[in-house]
Design a protein around this motif. Structure first.
Motif, PDB file in Angstrom:
ATOM      1  N   LEU A 114       0.823  -1.208   0.000  1.00 41.63           N
ATOM      2  CA  LEU A 114       0.000   0.000   0.000  1.00 41.63           C
ATOM      3  C   LEU A 114       0.861   1.264   0.000  1.00 41.63           C
ATOM      4  O   LEU A 114       0.502   2.263  -0.636  1.00 41.63           O
ATOM      5  N   THR A 222       1.894   5.334   5.734  1.00 40.08           N
ATOM      6  CA  THR A 222       0.663   5.022   6.476  1.00 40.08           C
ATOM      7  C   THR A 222      -0.535   4.818   5.535  1.00 40.08           C
ATOM      8  O   THR A 222      -1.683   4.829   5.984  1.00 40.08           O
ATOM      9  N   THR A 223      -0.282   4.666   4.234  1.00 31.44           N
ATOM     10  CA  THR A 223      -1.369   4.454   3.269  1.00 31.44           C
ATOM     11  C   THR A 223      -2.244   3.284   3.707  1.00 31.44           C
ATOM     12  O   THR A 223      -1.746   2.240   4.122  1.00 31.44           O
ATOM     13  N   SER A 224      -3.550   3.483   3.609  1.00 33.43           N
ATOM     14  CA  SER A 224      -4.482   2.467   4.093  1.00 33.43           C
ATOM     15  C   SER A 224      -5.645   2.308   3.123  1.00 33.43           C
ATOM     16  O   SER A 224      -5.876   3.155   2.257  1.00 33.43           O
ATOM     17  N   LYS A 225      -6.382   1.194   3.282  1.00 34.22           N
ATOM     18  CA  LYS A 225      -7.579   0.949   2.483  1.00 34.22           C
ATOM     19  C   LYS A 225      -8.798   0.980   3.388  1.00 34.22           C
ATOM     20  O   LYS A 225      -8.745   0.539   4.533  1.00 34.22           O
ATOM     21  N   HIS A 226      -9.893   1.516   2.839  1.00 32.49           N
ATOM     22  CA  HIS A 226     -11.123   1.628   3.612  1.00 32.49           C
ATOM     23  C   HIS A 226     -12.278   1.091   2.780  1.00 32.49           C
ATOM     24  O   HIS A 226     -12.329   1.273   1.559  1.00 32.49           O
ATOM     25  N   GLU A 231     -15.361   5.167   7.181  1.00 32.62           N
ATOM     26  CA  GLU A 231     -14.172   4.828   7.950  1.00 32.62           C
ATOM     27  C   GLU A 231     -13.162   5.975   7.999  1.00 32.62           C
ATOM     28  O   GLU A 231     -12.141   5.869   8.676  1.00 32.62           O
TER      29      GLU A 231
END
Length: 286
Positions: A114, A222-226, A231
């Motif tokens: 990510l 800190t890339t994230s998936k939601h 969220e």
């Protein structure tokens, strides 16, 4: 297994079905999208996806010239970014046997980290925002109906205390309502661009599976998936909703901007929407 773009009344080419069934036994989470049909109306090529990321392509009827036989032979071709390029093969490996092709796909179809996706997206958004701002600036400067030389002479005379006369044309005739509107658009674009340069915000990409890839400009690690906007934090939810109501490439001060990009395939194009959202509290102007 899930296969998109499969036309009604058509089926997978037997060679392709053999490979997909073998891959499905080991990698059941991979989904597929048909990218090419043969003249006899069989689906012969697919693109593979997992968690919204393209992980590779499978071509079941790849025709390749054989110098030894002097004829064209049919091969499997597996494409993935993890396959090392050789002699211009475009990250592609050729296989004669379905089992070898399936094993290659199982081993080589891998999602990117990510953080890598986030860093790439940030670079893309940076270039796009700068390009959009340049176009807005150009539109604004071109809307001023006065020559640059006359303006330069007038303002340098002011600095030199030459007491230049007021230009023959009034300000109203020099600066039109259209120019004033474009100046306002330019100021708003500068506001959003300043937030981006200050690393104050997030870039968000709606993935193939409708999930959201979210990267903070100052910290792509800190890339994230939601799964949905619910969220995200409250202010990002509010600004995301505001930008959805605006036209693409329409800047909103202290809110952000969105734009669309085309993902091309043999069936035309599908649009992806990319958002830049300014971090922090949503300002309400009364």
């Amino acid at each position: 297994m899930k296969i998109k773009n499969l036309r009604q009344g058509t089926t997978l080419a037997p060679r392709l079905r053999d490979v997909l069934e073998l891959v499905y036994a080991k990698r059941p989470l991979i989904e597929y999208e048909v990218t090419k049909y043969s003249q006899d109306n069989y689906a012969e090529s697919v693109r593979a996806w997992q968690d919204g990321q393209r992980v590779g392509d499978i071509h079941a009827r790849f025709r390749r010239y054989s110098p030894s036989s002097g004829s064209t032979e049919m091969w499997y071709a597996i494409e993935a970014d993890t396959i090392k390029k050789e002699r211009g093969d475009r990250n592609r490996k050729y296989c004669k046997d379905a089992k070898v092709a399936a094993r290659t796909a199982i081993e080589k179809f891998a999602k990117k980290p990510l953080a890598e996706l986030g860093e790439k997206l940030i670079r893309e958004v940076n270039i796009t925002i700068e390009s959009m701002q340049d176009r807005i600036e150009h539109a604004y400067t071109q809307s001023i109906s006065y020559s640059s030389l006359d303006l330069a002479n007038y303002f340098t005379d002011l600095v030199l205390a030459n007491n230049p006369p007021v230009p023959k044309r009034t300000i109203d005739s020099i600066v039109s309502n259209d120019a004033l509107r474009k100046r306002e658009n330019y100021d708003i674009a500068c506001n959003v661009h300043k937030h981006f340069k200050s690393k104050n915000g997030y870039v968000i990409r709606v993935m193939e599976d409708e999930t959201l890839l979210c990267a903070h400009i100052g910290n792509p690690d800190t890339t994230s998936k939601h799964q949905s906007t619910y969220e995200l934090d409250q202010y990002s939810q509010e600004k995301f909703a505001m930008l959805k109501l605006l036209d693409p490439k329409q800047f909103a001060a202290d809110i952000g901007v969105k734009y669309e990009r085309d993902e091309l395939n043999e069936f035309g194009s599908k649009k992806e929407t990319i958002y830049f959202i300014v971090a922090g509290e949503t300002k309400v102007i009364e």
